[in-house]
Design a protein around this motif. Structure first.
Motif, PDB file in Angstrom:
ATOM      1  N   ARG A  37      -8.591  10.080  -5.538  1.00 45.43           N
ATOM      2  CA  ARG A  37      -7.379   9.259  -5.442  1.00 45.43           C
ATOM      3  C   ARG A  37      -6.799   9.047  -6.832  1.00 45.43           C
ATOM      4  O   ARG A  37      -7.505   9.121  -7.844  1.00 45.43           O
ATOM      5  CB  ARG A  37      -7.681   7.919  -4.781  1.00 45.43           C
ATOM      6  CG  ARG A  37      -8.559   6.980  -5.615  1.00 45.43           C
ATOM      7  CD  ARG A  37      -8.843   5.710  -4.839  1.00 45.43           C
ATOM      8  NE  ARG A  37      -9.621   4.759  -5.634  1.00 45.43           N
ATOM      9  CZ  ARG A  37     -10.047   3.582  -5.177  1.00 45.43           C
ATOM     10  NH1 ARG A  37      -9.764   3.214  -3.920  1.00 45.43           N
ATOM     11  NH2 ARG A  37     -10.732   2.775  -5.966  1.00 45.43           N
ATOM     12  N   GLN A  38      -5.496   8.784  -6.844  1.00 46.28           N
ATOM     13  CA  GLN A  38      -4.826   8.513  -8.101  1.00 46.28           C
ATOM     14  C   GLN A  38      -3.843   7.376  -7.900  1.00 46.28           C
ATOM     15  O   GLN A  38      -2.899   7.502  -7.115  1.00 46.28           O
ATOM     16  CB  GLN A  38      -4.108   9.754  -8.631  1.00 46.28           C
ATOM     17  CG  GLN A  38      -3.541   9.563 -10.020  1.00 46.28           C
ATOM     18  CD  GLN A  38      -3.137  10.866 -10.671  1.00 46.28           C
ATOM     19  OE1 GLN A  38      -2.934  11.877 -10.004  1.00 46.28           O
ATOM     20  NE2 GLN A  38      -3.037  10.866 -11.995  1.00 46.28           N
ATOM     21  N   THR A  88      -4.834   0.944  -3.386  1.00 49.66           N
ATOM     22  CA  THR A  88      -3.540   1.603  -3.282  1.00 49.66           C
ATOM     23  C   THR A  88      -3.489   2.793  -4.229  1.00 49.66           C
ATOM     24  O   THR A  88      -3.744   2.671  -5.425  1.00 49.66           O
ATOM     25  CB  THR A  88      -2.410   0.614  -3.630  1.00 49.66           C
ATOM     26  OG1 THR A  88      -2.373  -0.414  -2.647  1.00 49.66           O
ATOM     27  CG2 THR A  88      -1.065   1.320  -3.681  1.00 49.66           C
ATOM     28  N   ALA A  89      -3.181   3.965  -3.656  1.00 52.91           N
ATOM     29  CA  ALA A  89      -3.184   5.200  -4.435  1.00 52.91           C
ATOM     30  C   ALA A  89      -2.719   6.339  -3.540  1.00 52.91           C
ATOM     31  O   ALA A  89      -2.589   6.181  -2.324  1.00 52.91           O
ATOM     32  CB  ALA A  89      -4.586   5.510  -4.957  1.00 52.91           C
ATOM     33  N   ILE A  90      -2.511   7.479  -4.152  1.00 59.76           N
ATOM     34  CA  ILE A  90      -2.355   8.713  -3.402  1.00 59.76           C
ATOM     35  C   ILE A  90      -3.748   9.312  -3.259  1.00 59.76           C
ATOM     36  O   ILE A  90      -4.475   9.461  -4.258  1.00 59.76           O
ATOM     37  CB  ILE A  90      -1.420   9.705  -4.107  1.00 59.76           C
ATOM     38  CG1 ILE A  90      -0.028   9.104  -4.255  1.00 59.76           C
ATOM     39  CG2 ILE A  90      -1.341  11.015  -3.316  1.00 59.76           C
ATOM     40  CD1 ILE A  90       0.931   9.960  -5.062  1.00 59.76           C
ATOM     41  N   TYR A  91      -4.116   9.632  -2.041  1.00 58.66           N
ATOM     42  CA  TYR A  91      -5.436  10.184  -1.758  1.00 58.66           C
ATOM     43  C   TYR A  91      -5.308  11.683  -1.508  1.00 58.66           C
ATOM     44  O   TYR A  91      -4.477  12.119  -0.697  1.00 58.66           O
ATOM     45  CB  TYR A  91      -6.050   9.488  -0.549  1.00 58.66           C
ATOM     46  CG  TYR A  91      -6.557   8.105  -0.886  1.00 58.66           C
ATOM     47  CD1 TYR A  91      -5.663   7.064  -1.141  1.00 58.66           C
ATOM     48  CD2 TYR A  91      -7.916   7.835  -0.975  1.00 58.66           C
ATOM     49  CE1 TYR A  91      -6.126   5.795  -1.483  1.00 58.66           C
ATOM     50  CE2 TYR A  91      -8.387   6.570  -1.306  1.00 58.66           C
ATOM     51  CZ  TYR A  91      -7.480   5.564  -1.562  1.00 58.66           C
ATOM     52  OH  TYR A  91      -7.937   4.314  -1.896  1.00 58.66           O
ATOM     53  N   TYR A  92      -6.152  12.428  -2.209  1.00 56.97           N
ATOM     54  CA  TYR A  92      -6.128  13.881  -2.119  1.00 56.97           C
ATOM     55  C   TYR A  92      -7.445  14.393  -1.539  1.00 56.97           C
ATOM     56  O   TYR A  92      -8.515  13.933  -1.941  1.00 56.97           O
ATOM     57  CB  TYR A  92      -5.967  14.500  -3.506  1.00 56.97           C
ATOM     58  CG  TYR A  92      -4.686  14.141  -4.212  1.00 56.97           C
ATOM     59  CD1 TYR A  92      -4.610  13.035  -5.046  1.00 56.97           C
ATOM     60  CD2 TYR A  92      -3.542  14.928  -4.047  1.00 56.97           C
ATOM     61  CE1 TYR A  92      -3.437  12.703  -5.696  1.00 56.97           C
ATOM     62  CE2 TYR A  92      -2.363  14.614  -4.703  1.00 56.97           C
ATOM     63  CZ  TYR A  92      -2.312  13.493  -5.521  1.00 56.97           C
ATOM     64  OH  TYR A  92      -1.148  13.182  -6.166  1.00 56.97           O
ATOM     65  N   GLN A 120      -0.211   8.956   0.828  1.00 52.92           N
ATOM     66  CA  GLN A 120      -0.108   7.647   0.184  1.00 52.92           C
ATOM     67  C   GLN A 120      -0.804   6.588   1.023  1.00 52.92           C
ATOM     68  O   GLN A 120      -0.585   6.493   2.238  1.00 52.92           O
ATOM     69  CB  GLN A 120       1.366   7.263   0.012  1.00 52.92           C
ATOM     70  CG  GLN A 120       1.590   5.867  -0.563  1.00 52.92           C
ATOM     71  CD  GLN A 120       1.221   5.769  -2.026  1.00 52.92           C
ATOM     72  OE1 GLN A 120       1.589   6.632  -2.828  1.00 52.92           O
ATOM     73  NE2 GLN A 120       0.497   4.716  -2.398  1.00 52.92           N
ATOM     74  N   VAL A 121      -1.624   5.795   0.368  1.00 49.38           N
ATOM     75  CA  VAL A 121      -2.241   4.621   0.981  1.00 49.38           C
ATOM     76  C   VAL A 121      -1.773   3.405   0.192  1.00 49.38           C
ATOM     77  O   VAL A 121      -1.944   3.349  -1.027  1.00 49.38           O
ATOM     78  CB  VAL A 121      -3.781   4.713   0.959  1.00 49.38           C
ATOM     79  CG1 VAL A 121      -4.401   3.396   1.396  1.00 49.38           C
ATOM     80  CG2 VAL A 121      -4.252   5.852   1.847  1.00 49.38           C
ATOM     81  N   THR A 122      -1.188   2.457   0.891  1.00 52.40           N
ATOM     82  CA  THR A 122      -0.717   1.229   0.264  1.00 52.40           C
ATOM     83  C   THR A 122      -1.353   0.049   0.975  1.00 52.40           C
ATOM     84  O   THR A 122      -1.242  -0.079   2.193  1.00 52.40           O
ATOM     85  CB  THR A 122       0.805   1.112   0.326  1.00 52.40           C
ATOM     86  OG1 THR A 122       1.395   2.267  -0.293  1.00 52.40           O
ATOM     87  CG2 THR A 122       1.278  -0.135  -0.399  1.00 52.40           C
TER      88      THR A 122
END
Length: 125
Positions: A37-38, A88-92, A120-122
């Protein structure tokens, strides 16, 4: 695309999400799978991985996330519980041709040859 993620979205603090990642084309069902994640302004970080029946988790997330794999569907999943705003992050999702023998290797993003576009996870307060 070789890997396609889905399942991200907006969730309240304390909630759950299950992310999915489907492999296509060159991504064999036998490949190890990982999730990273980032968050905004931060480096990409390791979340979890599964390889040869072994699972690895980042210490900061252990107990709240579970990685699994469906060999018939060439899918990997990341179940996330007790979500917090800092999740909260973009998960790859990612796939590696080689075996991931320990967490040090599993957590190294250079070990993975294939990457999805991210989902995206928020997590709201």
């Amino acid at each position: 695309e070789q890997l396609v993620e889905s399942g991200g979205g907006l969730v309240q603090s304390g909630g759950s999400l299950r992310l999915s990642c489907e492999g296509f084309g060159r991504v064999s069902v036998s490949y190890a799978r990982g999730w990273f994640r980032q968050a905004p302004g931060k480096e990409r970080e390791f979340v979890a991985a599964i390889s040869g029946g072994y699972t690895y988790y980042a210490d900061s997330l252990k107990g709240r996330v579970t990685i699994s794999k469906d060999y018939e569907k060439n899918m990997s999943y990341l179940q996330m519980n007790e979500l917090k705003p800092e999740d909260t992050a973009i998960y790859y999702c990612a796939a590696a041709r080689g075996i991931l023998p320990d967490i040090e290797v599993a957590a190294d993003d250079k070990e993975y040859e294939y990457w999805g576009q991210g989902t995206q996870v928020t997590v709201s307060e």
